[in-house]
Scaffold this motif. Structure first.
Motif, PDB file in Angstrom:
ATOM      1  N   GLY A   1      41.761  11.256  27.740  1.00  0.00           N
ATOM      2  CA  GLY A   1      40.928  12.393  27.397  1.00  0.00           C
ATOM      3  C   GLY A   1      39.471  11.971  27.327  1.00  0.00           C
ATOM      4  O   GLY A   1      39.162  10.769  27.265  1.00  0.00           O
ATOM      5  N   PRO A   2      38.545  12.923  27.292  1.00  0.00           N
ATOM      6  CA  PRO A   2      37.110  12.600  27.374  1.00  0.00           C
ATOM      7  C   PRO A   2      36.600  11.722  26.241  1.00  0.00           C
ATOM      8  O   PRO A   2      35.618  10.993  26.413  1.00  0.00           O
ATOM      9  N   GLN A   3      37.216  11.758  25.069  1.00  0.00           N
ATOM     10  CA  GLN A   3      36.707  10.989  23.935  1.00  0.00           C
ATOM     11  C   GLN A   3      37.404   9.640  23.765  1.00  0.00           C
ATOM     12  O   GLN A   3      37.011   8.857  22.898  1.00  0.00           O
ATOM     13  N   GLU A   4      38.423   9.391  24.567  1.00  0.00           N
ATOM     14  CA  GLU A   4      39.248   8.209  24.318  1.00  0.00           C
ATOM     15  C   GLU A   4      38.963   7.040  25.260  1.00  0.00           C
ATOM     16  O   GLU A   4      39.260   5.890  24.928  1.00  0.00           O
ATOM     17  N   ARG A   5      38.398   7.311  26.415  1.00  0.00           N
ATOM     18  CA  ARG A   5      38.322   6.271  27.438  1.00  0.00           C
ATOM     19  C   ARG A   5      37.531   5.050  26.977  1.00  0.00           C
ATOM     20  O   ARG A   5      37.953   3.914  27.175  1.00  0.00           O
ATOM     21  N   GLN A   6      36.381   5.260  26.329  1.00  0.00           N
ATOM     22  CA  GLN A   6      35.534   4.129  25.966  1.00  0.00           C
ATOM     23  C   GLN A   6      36.231   3.206  24.972  1.00  0.00           C
ATOM     24  O   GLN A   6      36.197   1.979  25.117  1.00  0.00           O
ATOM     25  N   VAL A   7      36.898   3.785  23.976  1.00  0.00           N
ATOM     26  CA  VAL A   7      37.614   2.974  22.993  1.00  0.00           C
ATOM     27  C   VAL A   7      38.726   2.185  23.665  1.00  0.00           C
ATOM     28  O   VAL A   7      38.916   0.982  23.425  1.00  0.00           O
ATOM     29  N   CYS A   8      39.454   2.850  24.542  1.00  0.00           N
ATOM     30  CA  CYS A   8      40.574   2.181  25.217  1.00  0.00           C
ATOM     31  C   CYS A   8      40.084   1.130  26.207  1.00  0.00           C
ATOM     32  O   CYS A   8      40.786   0.141  26.461  1.00  0.00           O
TER      33      CYS A   8
ATOM     34  N   GLU B   1      54.395  -5.109  34.029  1.00  0.00           N
ATOM     35  CA  GLU B   1      54.104  -6.028  32.925  1.00  0.00           C
ATOM     36  C   GLU B   1      52.754  -5.696  32.288  1.00  0.00           C
ATOM     37  O   GLU B   1      52.609  -5.754  31.052  1.00  0.00           O
ATOM     38  N   THR B   2      51.780  -5.361  33.112  1.00  0.00           N
ATOM     39  CA  THR B   2      50.468  -4.997  32.574  1.00  0.00           C
ATOM     40  C   THR B   2      50.560  -3.714  31.772  1.00  0.00           C
ATOM     41  O   THR B   2      49.924  -3.584  30.715  1.00  0.00           O
ATOM     42  N   LEU B   3      51.361  -2.756  32.226  1.00  0.00           N
ATOM     43  CA  LEU B   3      51.534  -1.505  31.473  1.00  0.00           C
ATOM     44  C   LEU B   3      52.176  -1.776  30.113  1.00  0.00           C
ATOM     45  O   LEU B   3      51.761  -1.192  29.100  1.00  0.00           O
TER      46      LEU B   3
ATOM     47  N   PRO C   1      47.563   6.132  26.982  1.00  0.00           N
ATOM     48  CA  PRO C   1      46.923   7.015  27.961  1.00  0.00           C
ATOM     49  C   PRO C   1      47.671   8.333  28.091  1.00  0.00           C
ATOM     50  O   PRO C   1      48.852   8.437  27.731  1.00  0.00           O
ATOM     51  N   LEU C   2      46.971   9.346  28.608  1.00  0.00           N
ATOM     52  CA  LEU C   2      47.637  10.620  28.895  1.00  0.00           C
ATOM     53  C   LEU C   2      48.682  10.433  29.986  1.00  0.00           C
ATOM     54  O   LEU C   2      49.788  10.973  29.904  1.00  0.00           O
TER      55      LEU C   2
END
Length: 318
Positions: A248-255, A282-284, A294-295
């Motif tokens: 979502g628009p507010q989550e990408r930077q934190v993640c 494995e990365t997931l 993530p969504l």
């Protein structure tokens, strides 16, 4: 006969195209001293963003635009001196269909063939064969205006084959076509390769390049920045898989901060992260272990498009 032993049909050395006065006001270097060769029976691709120099290169090979510098030999002939002789032995499929809408489908082939001085009997035989090849036999006596976009494209290719060319140049051959028409054209082009016709094509479709091309070059700013087979370029310039995480628009930077260090390369886009990895699942799992939710998450095979964007960037070029 292997690719290494096949004769070279197109050879460019230091090939340059300058529009306007070289070094003068308004002078534009579209092709900046490139080297490449195309061998008999190959399907060779030229990829690049708008303005990369693809069309200028194709026009020089078609002998309709003069070479500004370097050398260009086609079928053993010099492109600067032997333009008419070269044009008689190649076929050209331009980006925009140029079939004559005042003529029928068959008449387009017959009239075009007369430019090569072919006798009517030969033209009628070749036209019938090409109409069957292009799956246009049932439309032979209809006006071109009645054809769909895919049919016009097949007619343009059929017309370019009327002189039985040794090299077929195709500039964006499937642009604007629906998936069914694209795949039918791929079948026709694959058949030509089987018959020994050498193909040189430009395309914006990376899946098309992967399907059709034995080798290709990537151009950027008038220069060749990579050359090889599709599989070889993918292996050289990207990882085996790509993990796409959408937020979502507010989550990408934190993640994004949480994902640091999971893989060597993380690409940030406005709506998602691209994690380049050889082991997607494995990365997931590692992503989830860091509390990243993530969504959507998609593990996919790396493609030629990933290579292209790595080499040329994602900025829009007009």
């Amino acid at each position: 006969m292997t690719r290494e032993t096949a004769p070279v049909l197109i050879e460019a050395r230091g090939l340059t195209k300058v529009y306007g006065r070289p070094g003068g006001p308004g002078g534009l270097t579209a092709v900046a001293g490139i080297d490449f060769e195309v061998r008999h029976g190959e399907a060779f691709g030229v990829l690049g963003a708008n303005g990369a120099g693809k069309s200028s290169t194709m026009r020089m090979i078609a002998c309709v635009s003069p070479v500004s510098g370097g050398s260009l030999r086609i079928l053993g002939l010099d492109a600067t001196r032997d333009g008419p002789a070269i044009r008689a032995r190649i076929g050209v499929v331009p980006q925009d269909d140029t079939v004559d809408t005042d003529l029928t489908v068959r008449e387009n082939l017959l009239i075009y063939g007369r430019y090569f001085g072919l006798p009517w009997r030969t033209l009628r035989q070749r036209s019938d064969a090409l109409l069957e090849f292009a799956r246009l036999s049932e439309k032979a006596d209809e006006a071109v205006d009645a054809l769909s976009g895919g049919m016009r494209r097949r007619l343009t290719i059929a017309r370019a084959l009327i002189n039985q060319p040794e090299i077929l140049l195709l500039d964006e051959p499937t642009t604007g076509l629906d998936p069914q028409a694209r795949h039918l054209l791929w079948e026709r082009l694959f058949q030509l390769r089987q018959e020994g016709v050498t193909l040189l094509l430009t395309t914006h479709y990376m899946d098309e390049a992967e399907q059709l091309c034995d080798r290709l070059v990537v151009m950027d700013g008038g220069r060749i920045v990579a050359e090889g087979t599709p599989a070889g370029l993918i292996e050289r310039y990207t990882t085996r898989e790509v993990l796409e995480l959408r937020f979502g628009p507010q989550e990408r930077q934190v993640c994004t901060e949480k994902a640091r260090g999971l893989v060597d390369r993380v690409e940030e886009l406005p709506d998602r992260l691209m994690l380049y990895t050889d082991h997607g699942e494995e990365t997931l799992a590692a992503v989830h272990s860091r509390g990243i939710r993530p969504l959507t998450a998609l593990v996919r095979r790396a493609s030629l498009e990933d290579v292209f964007l790595t080499l040329t960037g994602r900025s829009l070029v007009d």
